[in-house]
Enzyme design. Structure first.
Site, PDB file in Angstrom:
ATOM      1  N   GLY B  53     -18.192   2.654   4.706  1.00 52.85           N
ATOM      2  CA  GLY B  53     -16.978   2.204   4.143  1.00 52.85           C
ATOM      3  C   GLY B  53     -17.189   0.860   3.451  1.00 52.85           C
ATOM      4  O   GLY B  53     -18.408   0.368   3.585  1.00 52.85           O
ATOM      5  N   THR B  54     -16.550   0.586   2.852  1.00 51.54           N
ATOM      6  CA  THR B  54     -16.971  -0.705   1.814  1.00 51.54           C
ATOM      7  C   THR B  54     -16.335  -2.024   2.019  1.00 51.54           C
ATOM      8  O   THR B  54     -16.771  -3.000   2.902  1.00 51.54           O
ATOM      9  CB  THR B  54     -16.995  -0.385   0.488  1.00 51.54           C
ATOM     10  OG1 THR B  54     -15.941   0.280   0.234  1.00 51.54           O
ATOM     11  CG2 THR B  54     -18.035   0.482   0.156  1.00 51.54           C
ATOM     12  N   THR B  55     -15.037  -2.490   1.316  1.00 56.94           N
ATOM     13  CA  THR B  55     -14.592  -3.555   1.216  1.00 56.94           C
ATOM     14  C   THR B  55     -13.465  -4.244   2.256  1.00 56.94           C
ATOM     15  O   THR B  55     -12.391  -3.491   2.357  1.00 56.94           O
ATOM     16  CB  THR B  55     -14.141  -4.090  -0.370  1.00 56.94           C
ATOM     17  OG1 THR B  55     -15.342  -3.553  -1.001  1.00 56.94           O
ATOM     18  CG2 THR B  55     -14.086  -5.413  -0.335  1.00 56.94           C
ATOM     19  N   ALA B  99     -16.806  -2.978   7.669  1.00 58.21           N
ATOM     20  CA  ALA B  99     -17.671  -2.253   6.350  1.00 58.21           C
ATOM     21  C   ALA B  99     -19.055  -1.791   6.907  1.00 58.21           C
ATOM     22  O   ALA B  99     -19.365  -2.390   8.090  1.00 58.21           O
ATOM     23  CB  ALA B  99     -17.822  -3.382   5.303  1.00 58.21           C
ATOM     24  N   ALA B 228     -18.325   1.636  -5.107  1.00 54.57           N
ATOM     25  CA  ALA B 228     -18.172   2.174  -3.814  1.00 54.57           C
ATOM     26  C   ALA B 228     -16.841   1.851  -3.240  1.00 54.57           C
ATOM     27  O   ALA B 228     -16.421   2.339  -1.948  1.00 54.57           O
ATOM     28  CB  ALA B 228     -19.167   1.787  -2.845  1.00 54.57           C
TER      29      ALA B 228
END
Lengths: 256, 281
Positions: B53-55, B99, B228
């Site tokens: 997972g990113t932001t 994240a 991403a």
């Protein structure tokens, strides 16, 4: 070498039951009632911090009469059981029935083991359902038996008197204020047939409210909200009493 | 008295032993294998492939705090999931956005939620916001072994401090190092871009509506420059998760509310692709 006295198993059990019952009777009684939107717990408790009622899990509440350190121990055991079970499987897999079974086994094993002192506690485990029909209330006496209750239940020393009173008056679909008022009336009855006043600050009240948007349905009712409900319940009973006759309280007392 | 929680028999002795109010402490004594940090990992070569997972972004405003996250999970250059949830309520007055490795992150959140709830039930009182933030630190630290193998989890923790009556944000590094952020914060691969956007848009006197718009703007900018991070997906109706915590407690914006914010931002970006501009002086 001295020979131990022979005590018949019946006598031993009766003695243990007597011992536990006496311990439980020393504390104040408490009641658990179904109302339209859930289940309400009402008891007399001068302490603000040492609770008789508490949350076990999302929809499950716990009430106990008797010896504080013993039921507190069981309560924490129950919270651990529920949290571990919910963590292992899913939150929906934690049920009042499962918890009541574990408590029954625990109390039963302790009661029938000669090495341990029987617990001087009587518990109620309640789960609020999506609808009133889905509500579950289990009463667990000191010996580990388990009773599936409906409508209303009282535990503690004065329980018999109070539950008779409640059985006659409790109806399905009562409002919270009505149920609360009925509970307080029931609790304020003494075994000699007299009434005593329980001031609001000595009452401990909690609900499992199915209308709460959160998944955790347990909520304590304190302070102003409690005062408002007690007043509303009083007003409702007075309004009703013009139909049912003013003597609803006195007639209850004179029946004994 | 076997410690077998799966049987329906009596409560095992460990359950009735007086002890800590922490669920994690109980678990580490009773069933340590169930704690994520206690798991043994076989030695591996290189980085383990798992969805990431990113932001996550957060900002405070007078009266509360907003925490939001995009919806994309990636595995290498593949989009693993388009509608993943990375922002969760921790309890009534706090939320955590994560994240990093998605599977571990979700598990950590579940345990963290349970830890707070367990404490509250046993003690009859909530942990302080600081206490909650520290507890999260401990959990990240226990994941350090896996973080070294590339399975890092980096949360952003935000909550309403009932004692100080304001929203607060805590950010973490992989070692569990915790720092309180003033105003706004971001974590994850798109965080550099999100932070840049927030830095230019943030003010001390934002309203709740402005704060929620700000975080979605920041996520848009992160998605714009970081592959991403996922932007608002209008075709599939997947919008960022935006949560608001005030003295009234935790609230997650409904799909209609977040879609409205996202759509109005998209509309403006059609005219001005780089977004709102701050004054030069």
């Amino acid at each position: 070498m001295s020979t131990p006295f022979y005590v018949s198993p019946q006598q031993a059990m009766a003695d243990r039951a007597e011992y536990a019952r006496k311990g439980i009777a020393r504390g104040r009684s408490l009641v658990v009632l179904q109302y339209a939107d859930g289940i309400v717990f009402v008891g007399e408790n001068p302490s603000r911090a040492l609770h008789k009622f508490s949350e076990i899990y999302d929809r499950i509440g716990f009430a106990a009469a008797g010896k504080y350190n013993e039921y507190e121990n069981l309560r924490i055991g129950g919270v651990r059981y529920a949290d571990l079970r919910g963590y292992t499987y899913d939150r929906d897999d934690v049920t009042a029935r499962g918890l009541a079974n574990v408590y029954a086994q625990t109390l039963g094993t302790i009661f029938s083991s000669a090495a341990e002192k029987p617990y001087e506690v009587e518990l109620v485990v309640a789960e609020v359902g999506e609808t009133p029909e889905g509500d579950q209330i289990y009463r667990l006496p000191h010996d580990g038996s388990i009773v599936d209750e409906h409508g209303s239940v009282a535990v503690g020393g004065n329980a018999e008197l109070i539950s008779n009173y409640l059985d006659q008056r409790h109806q399905d679909g009562m409002s919270l204020a009505e149920a609360l008022k009925l509970a307080v009336q029931a609790l304020s009855r003494e075994s000699n047939g007299t009434q005593r006043e329980i001031p609001a600050e000595r009452l401990e009240v909690a609900v499992l409210d199915r209308t709460r948007p959160q998944s955790r349905k347990f909520k304590r009712i304190v302070g102003r909200q409690l005062g408002r409900l007690l007043e509303a319940g009083g007003a409702a009973t007075e309004a009703e009493s013009s139909e049912n006759g003013e003597d609803s309280e006195e007639s209850g007392a004179s029946e004994e | 008295m076997e410690a077998n929680t799966r049987s329906t028999g009596r409560l095992p002795a460990a359950f009735l032993t007086p002890g800590s109010s922490s669920f994690m402490d109980f678990l580490s004594e009773h069933q340590p294998e169930m704690l994520p940090g206690k798991r043994q990992l076989p030695p591996t070569q290189g980085v383990i492939e798992a969805p990431h997972g990113t932001t996550i972004v957060a900002t405070t405003f007078p009266g509360g705090v907003v925490l939001a996250g995009d919806r994309r999970a990636t595995m290498g250059n593949v989009i693993a999931q388009r509608d993943i949830e990375k922002v969760f309520p921790a309890d009534e007055y706090s939320a955590v956005g994560i994240a990093g490795t998605a599977g571990l992150a979700v598990e950590m959140v579940k345990l963290f939620q349970l830890e707070l709830e367990h404490f509250e039930k046993v003690e009859g009182a909530q942990l302080s916001l600081e206490g909650k933030a520290n507890r999260l630190s401990t959990m990240i630290r226990s994941n350090l072994g896996m973080a070294m193998q590339g399975l890092a989890v980096v949360p952003l923790f935000a909550g309403f401090d009932v004692d100080r009556e304001k929203g607060r944000i805590f950010s973490y590094d992989v070692t569990g190092g915790r720092s309180e952020e003033q105003g706004f914060a971001a974590t994850g691969s798109g965080s550099i871009f999100a932070r840049g956007a927030m830095k230019k848009l943030f003010r001390d006197d934002l309203t709740e509506a402005e704060a929620t718009t700000l975080v979605v703007q920041a996520l848009y900018d992160a998605a714009d420059d970081d592959s991403a991070t996922g932007g608002p997906d209008v075709a599939r109706r997947i919008y960022p998760i935006v949560t608001v915590i005030t003295e009234d407690g935790f609230r997650r914006l409904g799909d209609d509310e977040s879609s409205e914010i996202a759509r109005s931002i998209l509309e403006r970006r059609l005219e001005q692709p780089d977004g709102p501009r701050a004054a030069l002086l």
